[in-house]
Motif scaffolding. Structure first.
Motif, mmCIF file in Angstrom:
data_model
loop_
_atom_site.group_PDB
_atom_site.id
_atom_site.type_symbol
_atom_site.label_atom_id
_atom_site.label_comp_id
_atom_site.label_asym_id
_atom_site.label_seq_id
_atom_site.Cartn_x
_atom_site.Cartn_y
_atom_site.Cartn_z
ATOM 1 N N LYS A 88 0.905 -1.320 -0.215
ATOM 2 C CA LYS A 88 0.010 -0.135 -0.392
ATOM 3 C C LYS A 88 1.175 1.181 0.637
ATOM 4 O O LYS A 88 2.110 1.175 0.824
ATOM 5 C CB LYS A 88 -1.164 -0.258 1.357
ATOM 6 C CG LYS A 88 -2.003 1.210 1.205
ATOM 7 C CD LYS A 88 -2.806 0.317 2.516
ATOM 8 C CE LYS A 88 -4.090 2.172 2.738
ATOM 9 N NZ LYS A 88 -4.840 1.835 3.806
ATOM 10 N N GLY A 94 1.308 5.397 0.647
ATOM 11 C CA GLY A 94 -0.096 6.955 0.926
ATOM 12 C C GLY A 94 0.523 8.019 -0.322
ATOM 13 O O GLY A 94 2.221 8.007 -0.970
ATOM 14 N N GLU A 142 -2.692 -1.059 -4.459
ATOM 15 C CA GLU A 142 -3.522 0.119 -3.494
ATOM 16 C C GLU A 142 -3.083 0.593 -2.731
ATOM 17 O O GLU A 142 -1.526 0.391 -2.559
ATOM 18 C CB GLU A 142 -4.511 -0.984 -2.553
ATOM 19 C CG GLU A 142 -5.084 -0.189 -1.473
ATOM 20 C CD GLU A 142 -5.829 -1.213 0.035
ATOM 21 O OE1 GLU A 142 -6.062 -0.194 0.414
ATOM 22 O OE2 GLU A 142 -5.377 -2.288 -0.097
ATOM 23 N N TYR A 143 -4.016 2.027 -3.266
ATOM 24 C CA TYR A 143 -2.982 3.296 -2.567
ATOM 25 C C TYR A 143 -4.128 4.084 -1.549
ATOM 26 O O TYR A 143 -5.148 3.778 -2.336
ATOM 27 C CB TYR A 143 -2.469 4.623 -3.081
ATOM 28 C CG TYR A 143 -3.491 4.457 -4.541
ATOM 29 C CD1 TYR A 143 -4.188 5.881 -4.092
ATOM 30 C CD2 TYR A 143 -3.439 3.959 -5.074
ATOM 31 C CE1 TYR A 143 -4.741 6.165 -5.443
ATOM 32 C CE2 TYR A 143 -4.220 4.783 -6.404
ATOM 33 C CZ TYR A 143 -5.034 5.195 -6.740
ATOM 34 O OH TYR A 143 -6.103 5.895 -7.445
ATOM 35 N N GLU A 144 -3.741 5.077 -0.539
ATOM 36 C CA GLU A 144 -4.427 6.294 -0.401
ATOM 37 C C GLU A 144 -4.422 7.570 -0.846
ATOM 38 O O GLU A 144 -2.877 7.725 -0.953
ATOM 39 C CB GLU A 144 -5.018 6.072 1.388
ATOM 40 C CG GLU A 144 -3.353 6.565 2.154
ATOM 41 C CD GLU A 144 -4.021 6.540 3.726
ATOM 42 O OE1 GLU A 144 -3.361 7.219 4.075
ATOM 43 O OE2 GLU A 144 -4.734 5.470 3.960
ATOM 44 N N ASN A 194 -4.654 11.749 0.438
ATOM 45 C CA ASN A 194 -5.057 12.860 0.782
ATOM 46 C C ASN A 194 -4.686 14.231 0.911
ATOM 47 O O ASN A 194 -3.483 14.670 0.219
ATOM 48 C CB ASN A 194 -4.218 13.002 2.315
ATOM 49 C CG ASN A 194 -5.322 11.405 2.826
ATOM 50 O OD1 ASN A 194 -6.636 10.996 3.258
ATOM 51 N ND2 ASN A 194 -4.171 9.842 2.787
ATOM 52 N N ARG A 248 -2.265 1.843 9.539
ATOM 53 C CA ARG A 248 -2.475 1.893 8.238
ATOM 54 C C ARG A 248 -1.643 0.765 6.980
ATOM 55 O O ARG A 248 -2.320 0.798 6.604
ATOM 56 C CB ARG A 248 -2.669 3.558 7.190
ATOM 57 C CG ARG A 248 -3.952 3.973 8.611
ATOM 58 C CD ARG A 248 -4.248 5.424 7.988
ATOM 59 N NE ARG A 248 -3.479 6.096 7.272
ATOM 60 C CZ ARG A 248 -2.223 6.713 7.616
ATOM 61 N NH1 ARG A 248 -2.037 6.521 8.339
ATOM 62 N NH2 ARG A 248 -1.595 7.285 6.654
#
Length: 173
Positions: free
Chosen positions: A3, A5, A30-32, A34, A55
């Motif tokens: 993952k 960020g 997968e990534y988040e 912000n 996370r």
């Protein structure tokens, strides 16, 4: 599952950072993502960075323009590797951001890519992840082999068509 960020100082950076998202999507990572400013919401930015491990974040890509403190602030609050993306903006067209990100003090490393280089930031993040993730490493090898194959195909076509023919053919597309 790996993952990444992604954090940017302003929503105006999203058009540039989409390049990183596209690469990560292509690799199935997968990534988040912000928006959080090192100056306007420093506590939130510190929280995002300091909780990255919890996370499951393996690498953080942090983008900022002008003063470009975001990547360094993020790096100061996490043990996770940070890759800085200087954003072209302001009077110096991103050169100020590049210098700000690349000139981190000892103990707060931030890998830095080219101005607006979000796709390369994602590729570097994937290479870091690929150190331990064999599947990502294999995808990276295939990605680089495809790039090489594409260049060789273009050269072959250039040799066959010559300069004028190649340019005319390229204009048709």
């Amino acid at each position: 599952m790996a993952k990444v960020g992604i954090i940017m100082g302003s929503d105006s950076d999203l058009g540039i950072m989409k390049g990183a998202c596209d690469i990560l999507d292509q690799f199935g990572v997968e990534y988040e993502i912000n928006v959080s400013s090192a100056h306007r919401v420093p506590d939130r930015t510190a929280e995002i960075a300091s909780t990255a491990v919890d996370r499951g974040i393996d690498v953080i890509i942090a983008a900022a323009g002008v003063a470009a403190h975001l990547p360094g602030v993020v790096a100061a609050h996490t043990p996770v590797p940070v890759i800085g993306v200087p954003i072209k903006s302001g009077a110096l067209s991103g050169v100020d951001a590049l210098y700000a990100i690349v000139q981190m003090p000892k103990g707060i490393p931030v890998a830095t890519v080219a101005i607006d280089g979000s796709a390369n930031a994602a590729l570097l993040a994937l290479q870091m992840i690929g150190i331990k993730d064999k599947g990502i490493k294999e995808k990276m090898i295939a990605y680089k082999e495809k790039m090489a194959s594409d260049v060789l195909a273009k050269d072959k076509k250039l040799q066959e068509l010559g300069v004028e023919g190649y340019l005319k053919d390229k204009e048709k597309k």
